[in-house]
Design a protein around this motif. Structure first.
Motif, PDB file in Angstrom:
ATOM      1  N   ILE A   1       2.737 -13.515  -3.034  1.00 38.20           N
ATOM      2  CA  ILE A   1       3.542 -13.287  -4.243  1.00 38.20           C
ATOM      3  C   ILE A   1       2.677 -12.910  -5.441  1.00 38.20           C
ATOM      4  O   ILE A   1       3.091 -12.131  -6.304  1.00 38.20           O
ATOM      5  N   THR A   2       1.455 -13.455  -5.485  1.00 37.36           N
ATOM      6  CA  THR A   2       0.557 -13.168  -6.605  1.00 37.36           C
ATOM      7  C   THR A   2       0.293 -11.667  -6.717  1.00 37.36           C
ATOM      8  O   THR A   2       0.346 -11.092  -7.799  1.00 37.36           O
ATOM      9  N   LYS A   3       0.027 -11.038  -5.566  1.00 39.22           N
ATOM     10  CA  LYS A   3      -0.223  -9.593  -5.553  1.00 39.22           C
ATOM     11  C   LYS A   3       1.040  -8.826  -5.906  1.00 39.22           C
ATOM     12  O   LYS A   3       1.008  -7.846  -6.634  1.00 39.22           O
TER      13      LYS A   3
ATOM     14  N   LYS B   1       0.833  -1.207   0.000  1.00 44.41           N
ATOM     15  CA  LYS B   1       0.000   0.000   0.000  1.00 44.41           C
ATOM     16  C   LYS B   1       0.863   1.251   0.000  1.00 44.41           C
ATOM     17  O   LYS B   1       0.574   2.229  -0.669  1.00 44.41           O
ATOM     18  N   GLU B   2       1.924   1.225   0.791  1.00 47.81           N
ATOM     19  CA  GLU B   2       2.763   2.423   0.927  1.00 47.81           C
ATOM     20  C   GLU B   2       3.879   2.501  -0.101  1.00 47.81           C
ATOM     21  O   GLU B   2       4.814   3.282   0.044  1.00 47.81           O
ATOM     22  N   GLU B   3       3.800   1.637  -1.113  1.00 51.60           N
ATOM     23  CA  GLU B   3       4.798   1.638  -2.200  1.00 51.60           C
ATOM     24  C   GLU B   3       6.233   1.512  -1.694  1.00 51.60           C
ATOM     25  O   GLU B   3       7.120   2.230  -2.145  1.00 51.60           O
TER      26      GLU B   3
ATOM     27  N   PHE C   1       1.915  -6.367  -9.192  1.00 51.08           N
ATOM     28  CA  PHE C   1       2.460  -5.011  -9.055  1.00 51.08           C
ATOM     29  C   PHE C   1       3.706  -4.828  -9.933  1.00 51.08           C
ATOM     30  O   PHE C   1       3.854  -3.834 -10.640  1.00 51.08           O
ATOM     31  N   VAL C   2       4.588  -5.835  -9.892  1.00 50.86           N
ATOM     32  CA  VAL C   2       5.831  -5.760 -10.677  1.00 50.86           C
ATOM     33  C   VAL C   2       5.527  -5.742 -12.178  1.00 50.86           C
ATOM     34  O   VAL C   2       6.105  -4.948 -12.934  1.00 50.86           O
ATOM     35  N   TRP C   3       4.599  -6.590 -12.605  1.00 55.19           N
ATOM     36  CA  TRP C   3       4.269  -6.636 -14.044  1.00 55.19           C
ATOM     37  C   TRP C   3       3.671  -5.299 -14.493  1.00 55.19           C
ATOM     38  O   TRP C   3       4.002  -4.794 -15.555  1.00 55.19           O
TER      39      TRP C   3
END
Ligand code: C2E
Ligand code: MG
Ligand code: MG
Ligand code: MG
Length: 301
Positions: free
Chosen positions: A96-98, A45-47, A102-104
């Motif tokens: 890891i899915t979340k 959430k906080e990047e 985010f990475v993709w």
């Protein structure tokens, strides 16, 4: 934290006080793992998660040929955390899915940004966890991601670690074929780290072999090692696969790869993983090199 403490106590109960020192270490480790897990949602959430990009070069002409996106966790109190520690934990509890999504997303947003700036199109490789690749919706998820940024799937290389292929080869062959038909490029990451057989490799619909670092980092350069490298390159040629060597740290290692006919290299010898703004500088440098080359050719004519 309670769960970790309970687990640690029950272990202590079983083995008694003689193992107190070992027990303390184990308890600390469990507490640390639990702390990481407690922090992950907030971190997203906080990047606190950042994407670093590590350049990949084509050996044939020394050109920048793409980047691997590697996640970094910059925790406000703990500082930078190693993916080698937190990724396996996130794979176990499904987070890891979340994180991968985010990475993709972030990686595609960079590709889009570079396109808008008029840079020549480069592909980016992302890691696809074993937890993602066995998700029945993975093809839709990845397709939606690239479409959101108006990118063709061929701009995204999917790195799937060798050991993930062996968990359920039948299912993965199906998924990976589908992804390839959609246009994604498939890389087998950490190839040769110990799981795949030549027979499995032969059946896997992949495009690129990413050699495990241990092949080139072995301390003693025995003639037999060079023979193994040569054999892999030859095999890859027969199978129409390109080969990327990762973890290249020295000139000597590069020379060994040059001798065997490897296609791409990645490693500290060339560059460490870096923030996007630094990677963008590399793209700009390459672009101006190419423009100068072109001008020279034109004046020569
Ligand atoms: P990997 O995909 O095999 O990535 C290569 C690792 O080698 C990276 O470690 C990279 O920083 C490191 N490396 C690059 N060049 C050199 C070199 O010359 N020498 C040495 N010794 N190391 C080099 P990193 O970033 O710590 O990542 C470790 C592993 O964590 C990755 O291995 C990958 O399996 C996983 N990982 C990293 N980011 C992600 C992600 O976004 N999603 C998923 N699912 N896994 C990730
Ligand atoms: Mg990788
Ligand atoms: Mg690897
Ligand atoms: Mg930028």
């Amino acid at each position: 934290c309670d769960r970790a403490l309970l687990a640690a106590r029950s272990i202590k109960g079983q083995y008694g006080k003689y193992f107190a020192a070992y027990d303390d270490k184990l308890r600390d480790e469990l507490l640390r793992q639990q702390a990481i897990i407690d922090e992950m949602e907030t971190a997203l959430k906080e990047e606190q998660f950042l994407i670093y990009l590590q350049p990949k070069y084509r050996i044939r002409d020394d050109k920048l040929a793409g980047a691997e996106a590697l996640v970094r966790w910059n925790h406000p109190k703990w500082g930078f955390q190693s993916p080698a520690e937190f990724i396996p934990l996130f794979e176990k509890n499904g987070f890891i899915t979340k994180l991968d999504q985010f990475v993709w997303d972030k990686t595609c947003s960079y590709l889009r940004e570079w396109e808008e700036k008029g840079y020549p199109p480069l592909p980016a490789s992302v890691n696809v966890s074993r937890a993602d690749i066995y998700n029945a919706d993975i093809a839709d998820i990845l397709m939606n991601t690239v479409e959101k940024y108006g990118l063709p799937p061929s701009r995204l290389h999917l790195e799937i670690t060798e050991s993930a292929y062996t968990e359920n080869p039948g299912q993965i062959i199906e998924t990976v074929s589908h992804l390839r038909n959609l246009g994604f490029i498939i890389e087998m990451d950490d190839f040769g780290s110990g799981y795949s057989s030549l027979n499995m490799l032969n059946q896997m619909p992949i495009d690129i072999l990413k050699l495990d670092m241990k092949f080139i980092q072995s301390e003693t350069v025995k003639p037999a090692n060079q023979g193994v490298l040569r054999f892999i390159m030859e095999l890859a040629r027969w199978m129409h696969l390109s080969v990327v060597a990762e973890g290249v740290e020295t000139r000597e290692q590069l020379d060994r790869l040059l001798e065997t006919g490897c296609d791409y290299v990645q490693g500290y010898y060339f560059a460490r993983p870096m923030p996007e703004r630094d990677f963008e500088k590399l793209i700009r440098e390459q672009q101006s090199d190419e423009e100068q080359e072109q001008q020279r050719e034109e004046t020569d004519r």
